[in-house]
Design an enzyme around this catalytic site. Structure first.
Site, PDB file in Angstrom:
ATOM      1  N   SER A 228       1.635 -33.571 -15.364  1.00 30.07           N
ATOM      2  CA  SER A 228       2.130 -33.870 -16.707  1.00 30.07           C
ATOM      3  C   SER A 228       1.522 -33.012 -17.801  1.00 30.07           C
ATOM      4  O   SER A 228       2.140 -32.832 -18.852  1.00 30.07           O
ATOM      5  CB  SER A 228       1.878 -35.347 -17.030  1.00 30.07           C
TER       6      SER A 228
ATOM      7  N   HIS B 187       7.316 -37.229 -13.662  1.00 28.64           N
ATOM      8  CA  HIS B 187       7.904 -36.128 -14.420  1.00 28.64           C
ATOM      9  C   HIS B 187       8.846 -35.276 -13.575  1.00 28.64           C
ATOM     10  O   HIS B 187       9.347 -34.259 -14.049  1.00 28.64           O
ATOM     11  CB  HIS B 187       6.802 -35.253 -15.019  1.00 28.64           C
TER      12      HIS B 187
ATOM     13  N   LYS C 102      11.162 -42.032 -18.439  1.00 31.22           N
ATOM     14  CA  LYS C 102      11.192 -40.655 -18.919  1.00 31.22           C
ATOM     15  C   LYS C 102      12.619 -40.127 -18.840  1.00 31.22           C
ATOM     16  O   LYS C 102      13.430 -40.425 -19.708  1.00 31.22           O
ATOM     17  CB  LYS C 102      10.180 -39.823 -18.136  1.00 31.22           C
TER      18      LYS C 102
END
Length: 391
Positions: free
Chosen positions: A180, A208, A239
């Site tokens: 990240s 991610h 996300k």
């Protein structure tokens, strides 16, 4: 109050070091341009990779669920908190991830805590990349397992550790799929090969990578065509998926075990119906088309190349996470503040999130950034970068 003297002293020290950051309060929903203190600012720090936070299908699904089920689920999953929406989400997520089963949690953080805290015993060893996410580190700390750290993406060191750990009942290699802070990708094929050679389990946190890597955003396992060879895949619904929550994609046996053992799952009220419905709609949007993902990667590649051409150091970035490496914390935060003065929000990241000399402004490109947005950002970054002598 005297009780808080130590805390006050620490806060003062953070201020002196340029590490103190008050919360930024926004006056609009997540998007590319957001309102801050009465002005529009280009946002380049959001994890909203595909722009799904305001997608019409997700909003419609959430509203319909509120009308049908109400605003809350009323219980933990093991009592009356498992609605058909939760079950359907897990079934469709499992099909999407090509695993036997999925179990959802309240966040990616609690997923790592719940899974690692449940499956590791004092007879096991967990082997973790040095740059893994804080939730992995905290999840490991909850266990009595032996802990081994290998240098970031260092496969020789990983093999050395595996050789030393043959006496343990269970060996688990844990890695982020996309890291990240640096935006680089884990060498998953090599990790899997070593795990198979030394009889270890592979655990990948795809927070991610979900929605970013792999066909239709299936994640790093799909990206490397490793289906069936990665034992535990953790992802977030917060996300690229655009909502909130976490999940583990794994075997039916492990799902059944976690239902009975994972404390964040057992002792937290389940996601509101609107959240489950919006997440389900997001998975269906991903399955229907790769247009948003394709746009995300077009934007990412062009933007990173432009930064490098200007002379910025973007570190090890391979994904939409693109750091501008600066170093000293106070300078990093001043650089971030100057970008904001010019209408660009790009969060400074400093110690203790990263090493003391590894301060960076972390930019995140999304599918919703237009060519004009990215041109504006490059112009601002170049002008401020020259001010600071970065280029």
């Amino acid at each position: 109050m005297a009780h808080w003297n130590r805390l006050t002293q620490e806060l003062d020290q953070w201020r002196r070091e340029g590490r103190y950051r008050p919360l930024t309060v926004w006056n609009s929903g997540s998007g590319t341009w957001m309102e801050l203190n009465g002005r529009q600012v280009l946002q380049m720090s959001s994890n909203n990779y595909l722009g799904l936070t305001d997608h019409p299908a997700l909003k419609a699904a959430a509203l319909e669920a509120i009308e049908t089920y109400g605003v809350g689920s009323g219980s933990v999953r093991t009592i009356t908190g498992t609605l058909d929406l939760h079950d359907q989400l897990e079934q469709e997520l499992a099909q999407f991830k090509q695993t036997e089963a999925v179990l959802t949690f309240q966040s990616g953080f609690t997923t790592n805590q719940g899974v690692l805290g449940s499956i590791l015993s004092e007879n096991d060893v967990v082997i973790s990349d040095a740059l893994n996410h804080a939730s992995i580190i905290d999840g490991i700390r909850l266990t009595k397992a032996q802990r081994k750290i290998y240098a970031h993406k260092d496969m020789d060191q990983l093999e050395d550790v595996l050789k030393q750990c043959s006496s343990f009942e269970q060996r688990i290699i844990v890695t982020d799929g996309v890291f990240s802070m640096d935006g680089d990708i884990a060498p998953l094929p090599q990790i899997v090969e070593l795990a198979e050679q030394y009889d270890a389990l592979v655990y990948v946190d795809d927070a991610h990578a979900s929605g970013v890597l792999g066909k239709h955003g299936k994640g790093s396992t799909d990206h490397f065509s490793l289906h069936g060879r990665v034992h535990i895949q953790v992802g977030t619904l917060s996300k690229a998926i655009g909502v909130v929550g976490g999940y583990v994609a794994t075997s039916q046996v492990l799902k059944d075990y976690l239902i009975h053992k994972a404390r964040p799952f057992l002792f937290s009220t389940s996601a509101p119906p609107s959240i489950a419905a919006a997440c389900l709609a997001a998975i269906r949007v991903l399955k229907q088309s790769s247009v948003l993902q394709d746009r995300l990667w077009q934007n990412t590649t062009a933007f990173r190349q432009s930064l490098i051409h200007l002379g910025f150091n973007t570190g090890a970035s391979e994904t939409p996470i693109i750091p501008i490496m600066i170093g000293e914390p106070a300078i990093t935060m001043r650089f971030s503040d100057r970008l904001l003065d010019e209408g660009l929000f790009a969060q400074g990241i400093v110690y203790p999130t990263v090493a003391q000399d590894q301060g960076r402004v972390r930019l995140i490109v999304t599918a919703k950034h237009t060519d004009a947005d990215l041109a504006f950002a490059l112009d601002v970054i170049a002008r401020v970068g020259r001010e600071f002598g970065l280029i």
